[in-house]
Structure formats: C-alpha cells, structure tokens
Design a protein around this motif. Sequence first.
Motif, PDB file in Angstrom:
ATOM      1  N   GLU A 193       0.819  -1.218   0.000  1.00 18.52           N
ATOM      2  CA  GLU A 193       0.000   0.000   0.000  1.00 18.52           C
ATOM      3  C   GLU A 193       0.855   1.271   0.000  1.00 18.52           C
ATOM      4  O   GLU A 193       0.514   2.255  -0.659  1.00 18.52           O
ATOM      5  N   ASP A 194       1.977   1.215   0.706  1.00 18.09           N
ATOM      6  CA  ASP A 194       2.898   2.361   0.673  1.00 18.09           C
ATOM      7  C   ASP A 194       3.420   2.572  -0.749  1.00 18.09           C
ATOM      8  O   ASP A 194       3.514   3.691  -1.239  1.00 18.09           O
ATOM      9  N   PHE A 195       3.789   1.453  -1.357  1.00 13.22           N
ATOM     10  CA  PHE A 195       4.300   1.534  -2.722  1.00 13.22           C
ATOM     11  C   PHE A 195       3.226   2.072  -3.666  1.00 13.22           C
ATOM     12  O   PHE A 195       3.489   2.962  -4.482  1.00 13.22           O
ATOM     13  N   ARG A 196       2.031   1.522  -3.560  1.00 14.40           N
ATOM     14  CA  ARG A 196       0.951   1.935  -4.461  1.00 14.40           C
ATOM     15  C   ARG A 196       0.665   3.435  -4.346  1.00 14.40           C
ATOM     16  O   ARG A 196       0.488   4.124  -5.355  1.00 14.40           O
ATOM     17  N   ASP A 197       0.628   3.932  -3.093  1.00 17.01           N
ATOM     18  CA  ASP A 197       0.343   5.361  -2.889  1.00 17.01           C
ATOM     19  C   ASP A 197       1.385   6.234  -3.591  1.00 17.01           C
ATOM     20  O   ASP A 197       1.064   7.296  -4.114  1.00 17.01           O
ATOM     21  N   ASP A 198       2.630   5.756  -3.568  1.00 15.75           N
ATOM     22  CA  ASP A 198       3.700   6.520  -4.207  1.00 15.75           C
ATOM     23  C   ASP A 198       3.650   6.342  -5.725  1.00 15.75           C
ATOM     24  O   ASP A 198       3.703   7.294  -6.490  1.00 15.75           O
ATOM     25  N   PHE A 199       3.511   5.089  -6.152  1.00 11.32           N
ATOM     26  CA  PHE A 199       3.608   4.752  -7.581  1.00 11.32           C
ATOM     27  C   PHE A 199       2.518   5.410  -8.425  1.00 11.32           C
ATOM     28  O   PHE A 199       2.764   5.863  -9.546  1.00 11.32           O
ATOM     29  N   GLU A 200       1.291   5.434  -7.888  1.00 11.67           N
ATOM     30  CA  GLU A 200       0.161   5.897  -8.700  1.00 11.67           C
ATOM     31  C   GLU A 200       0.076   7.424  -8.826  1.00 11.67           C
ATOM     32  O   GLU A 200      -0.768   7.941  -9.532  1.00 11.67           O
ATOM     33  N   GLN A 201       0.962   8.122  -8.118  1.00 13.53           N
ATOM     34  CA  GLN A 201       0.952   9.590  -8.191  1.00 13.53           C
ATOM     35  C   GLN A 201       1.766  10.103  -9.358  1.00 13.53           C
ATOM     36  O   GLN A 201       2.995  10.024  -9.331  1.00 13.53           O
ATOM     37  N   ARG A 202       1.120  10.582 -10.413  1.00 18.14           N
ATOM     38  CA  ARG A 202       1.811  11.163 -11.582  1.00 18.14           C
ATOM     39  C   ARG A 202       3.016  10.304 -11.982  1.00 18.14           C
ATOM     40  O   ARG A 202       4.140  10.789 -12.100  1.00 18.14           O
ATOM     41  N   THR A 203       2.755   9.041 -12.206  1.00 16.67           N
ATOM     42  CA  THR A 203       3.840   8.066 -12.429  1.00 16.67           C
ATOM     43  C   THR A 203       4.827   8.525 -13.505  1.00 16.67           C
ATOM     44  O   THR A 203       6.049   8.509 -13.295  1.00 16.67           O
ATOM     45  N   GLY A 204       4.294   8.937 -14.656  1.00 12.91           N
ATOM     46  CA  GLY A 204       5.162   9.292 -15.783  1.00 12.91           C
ATOM     47  C   GLY A 204       6.086  10.460 -15.491  1.00 12.91           C
ATOM     48  O   GLY A 204       7.211  10.516 -15.999  1.00 12.91           O
ATOM     49  N   ASP A 205       5.618  11.402 -14.665  1.00 12.82           N
ATOM     50  CA  ASP A 205       6.444  12.579 -14.345  1.00 12.82           C
ATOM     51  C   ASP A 205       7.513  12.256 -13.311  1.00 12.82           C
ATOM     52  O   ASP A 205       8.423  13.048 -13.092  1.00 12.82           O
ATOM     53  N   ARG A 206       7.382  11.077 -12.665  1.00 10.78           N
ATOM     54  CA  ARG A 206       8.249  10.795 -11.524  1.00 10.78           C
ATOM     55  C   ARG A 206       8.998   9.479 -11.678  1.00 10.78           C
ATOM     56  O   ARG A 206       9.296   8.809 -10.681  1.00 10.78           O
ATOM     57  N   LEU A 207       9.307   9.086 -12.909  1.00 12.60           N
ATOM     58  CA  LEU A 207       9.922   7.770 -13.142  1.00 12.60           C
ATOM     59  C   LEU A 207      11.149   7.553 -12.265  1.00 12.60           C
ATOM     60  O   LEU A 207      11.258   6.564 -11.543  1.00 12.60           O
ATOM     61  N   GLN A 208      12.078   8.517 -12.342  1.00 11.08           N
ATOM     62  CA  GLN A 208      13.330   8.333 -11.603  1.00 11.08           C
ATOM     63  C   GLN A 208      13.102   8.369 -10.094  1.00 11.08           C
ATOM     64  O   GLN A 208      13.674   7.568  -9.349  1.00 11.08           O
ATOM     65  N   GLU A 209      12.246   9.293  -9.658  1.00  9.28           N
ATOM     66  CA  GLU A 209      11.967   9.407  -8.219  1.00  9.28           C
ATOM     67  C   GLU A 209      11.407   8.088  -7.670  1.00  9.28           C
ATOM     68  O   GLU A 209      11.811   7.626  -6.598  1.00  9.28           O
ATOM     69  N   ILE A 210      10.484   7.480  -8.423  1.00  7.88           N
ATOM     70  CA  ILE A 210       9.866   6.224  -7.963  1.00  7.88           C
ATOM     71  C   ILE A 210      10.911   5.110  -7.882  1.00  7.88           C
ATOM     72  O   ILE A 210      10.977   4.372  -6.898  1.00  7.88           O
ATOM     73  N   VAL A 211      11.750   5.014  -8.917  1.00  3.69           N
ATOM     74  CA  VAL A 211      12.789   3.969  -8.902  1.00  3.69           C
ATOM     75  C   VAL A 211      13.757   4.205  -7.742  1.00  3.69           C
ATOM     76  O   VAL A 211      14.140   3.272  -7.026  1.00  3.69           O
ATOM     77  N   ASP A 212      14.133   5.484  -7.526  1.00  2.00           N
ATOM     78  CA  ASP A 212      15.052   5.813  -6.428  1.00  2.00           C
ATOM     79  C   ASP A 212      14.435   5.482  -5.066  1.00  2.00           C
ATOM     80  O   ASP A 212      15.130   5.051  -4.149  1.00  2.00           O
ATOM     81  N   ASN A 213      13.121   5.652  -4.960  1.00  2.00           N
ATOM     82  CA  ASN A 213      12.445   5.379  -3.685  1.00  2.00           C
ATOM     83  C   ASN A 213      12.346   3.879  -3.376  1.00  2.00           C
ATOM     84  O   ASN A 213      12.247   3.499  -2.220  1.00  2.00           O
ATOM     85  N   TRP A 214      12.347   3.049  -4.427  1.00  2.11           N
ATOM     86  CA  TRP A 214      12.057   1.617  -4.237  1.00  2.11           C
ATOM     87  C   TRP A 214      13.066   0.727  -4.971  1.00  2.11           C
ATOM     88  O   TRP A 214      12.695  -0.073  -5.839  1.00  2.11           O
ATOM     89  N   PRO A 215      14.350   0.814  -4.578  1.00  2.00           N
ATOM     90  CA  PRO A 215      15.377   0.033  -5.295  1.00  2.00           C
ATOM     91  C   PRO A 215      15.179  -1.476  -5.186  1.00  2.00           C
ATOM     92  O   PRO A 215      15.510  -2.214  -6.112  1.00  2.00           O
ATOM     93  N   LEU A 216      14.606  -1.934  -4.059  1.00  2.00           N
ATOM     94  CA  LEU A 216      14.400  -3.379  -3.899  1.00  2.00           C
ATOM     95  C   LEU A 216      13.393  -3.908  -4.910  1.00  2.00           C
ATOM     96  O   LEU A 216      13.550  -4.978  -5.486  1.00  2.00           O
ATOM     97  N   ILE A 217      12.343  -3.132  -5.101  1.00  2.00           N
ATOM     98  CA  ILE A 217      11.265  -3.572  -5.983  1.00  2.00           C
ATOM     99  C   ILE A 217      11.722  -3.575  -7.439  1.00  2.00           C
ATOM    100  O   ILE A 217      11.387  -4.479  -8.206  1.00  2.00           O
ATOM    101  N   PHE A 218      12.534  -2.588  -7.804  1.00  2.00           N
ATOM    102  CA  PHE A 218      12.969  -2.517  -9.205  1.00  2.00           C
ATOM    103  C   PHE A 218      14.330  -3.171  -9.431  1.00  2.00           C
ATOM    104  O   PHE A 218      14.849  -3.154 -10.538  1.00  2.00           O
ATOM    105  N   ARG A 219      14.895  -3.727  -8.380  1.00  2.00           N
ATOM    106  CA  ARG A 219      16.132  -4.507  -8.463  1.00  2.00           C
ATOM    107  C   ARG A 219      17.258  -3.739  -9.144  1.00  2.00           C
ATOM    108  O   ARG A 219      17.946  -4.269 -10.032  1.00  2.00           O
TER     109      ARG A 219
END
Length: 214
Positions: A67-93
């Motif tokens: 749920e934490d991930f979803r709340d972050d991921f679904e927010q303007r995903t396209g504008d925040r590609l790098q920010e999302i990956v930086d926030n969740w390195p485990l998930i994106f390996r």
Amino acid sequence: MDDDKRKILVSRSVNVEYEGILAQAGLSADTTLRIEVDPESLYPDPQAVALLWLASTYTFHGLDLFEDFRDDFEQRTGDRLQEIVDNWPLIFRGDFEHVSKKLFAAQKPVVNRPPFSTCPRCGRPLWAREGVTPLDEIKQALKVDPHPWWCPVCGQRFAYDHATENGVDIWSIRCTAKFSARETLRDLDSMVAFDQPALQLDATRNGGSDGQSK
Ligand SMILES: [Zn+2]
C-alpha cells in the motif's frame, strides 16, 4: 478535455504475501496497481507502463509495504519515473540507470505479421489471436487502433516505417515474420473457418458496408 478522452486505464495485479488477520480470515485485498495513460504518447506514458510491468513482477511481503508503494507509484507516475525507482530500489532490483535501459528500450519489430502480430517483449497479441478472434472483431480492432505505438502490458515500443503519399502519413509496422504464400493461405483459411456465419449474414444483407463512422 481531449487529452483525458484519449486516456486508457492500465492495471496490473501484483503478488502480495500477507499474514495475520487478513490471511487467517481468508480475505483478500485489492492488490492492483492502476495508472491512466495516453496511448498516443511516446513519452512518458509507455515508460510508465514499463515501470508498472516491472513492479508487477515483484512479490510484496506484507500488505503495508504494497500500500505504501501503491500510494507513491500511482501519483503522476510518468512525471516521476526516476523518483519512484530511487524510492524503491528493492522492488525494481537496481538503480535508475539499470532500470531505464528497460524503460527506454529501443523500438522493436513485432513478432509475426498483422493482424496476428504479438509484442516482442511480453507476447500480447496486438489485434487478434490466430484461429481464435473472429474476422469482424479483427477488422474492428484494426480500425480502432491501426497503429499501436507501444504495448499496453509491458510498455515496449514498436518499430514503424514511415512514408508520405499525397500528403498522407503511411505507417507500416515492422515485423520479424517473413510472409510466405503458404502462411498467407493458412491464415486466410483459419479466418474464414471462424467467420463463416458472419460472412453469410453480410452477403444476404448486402447492406452499405462501412456505414458507421466509428
Ligand atoms: Zn508487451
């Protein structure tokens, strides 16, 4: 307004392993990620879909994490590609440099020729499944979406050849298949076999073919 109209909702359900009360009660939670994208956009919408696809291959341990991930991921995903990956390195390996190679992978030819082409990355049919989709549905799919620029499942962008004839843009999708007369005949056979009733109906009606504008 027009931009919103063109948008489509892309969703992927992800694996979430959870324990405690929810699991004991046999309840299941909504573990779907959803983003709205514009199928005509070449950036950043296909990259956002690729990021969704990557996220959906990860197994989340615990509903809270998901749920934490979803709340972050679904927010303007396209504008925040790098920010999302930086926030969740485990998930994106990996880091953004590593992940961006997948997000920005070169445009690729599709597998097999239209209308039975499939995505070279995830295998999703672009318009139709050979021997399964009825002919009228194939025609409709080609009419509604003659030039899919990228795959709505994995975000892979497709390669096209472009030409202009009398001021009209002609886009031809590139594919890996070589067309042989034998294959063409086989494809036609499989289409006709599934579509006989509709063909007969059209013949008896003899109506004004493509009357509808959509
Ligand atoms: Zn795909």
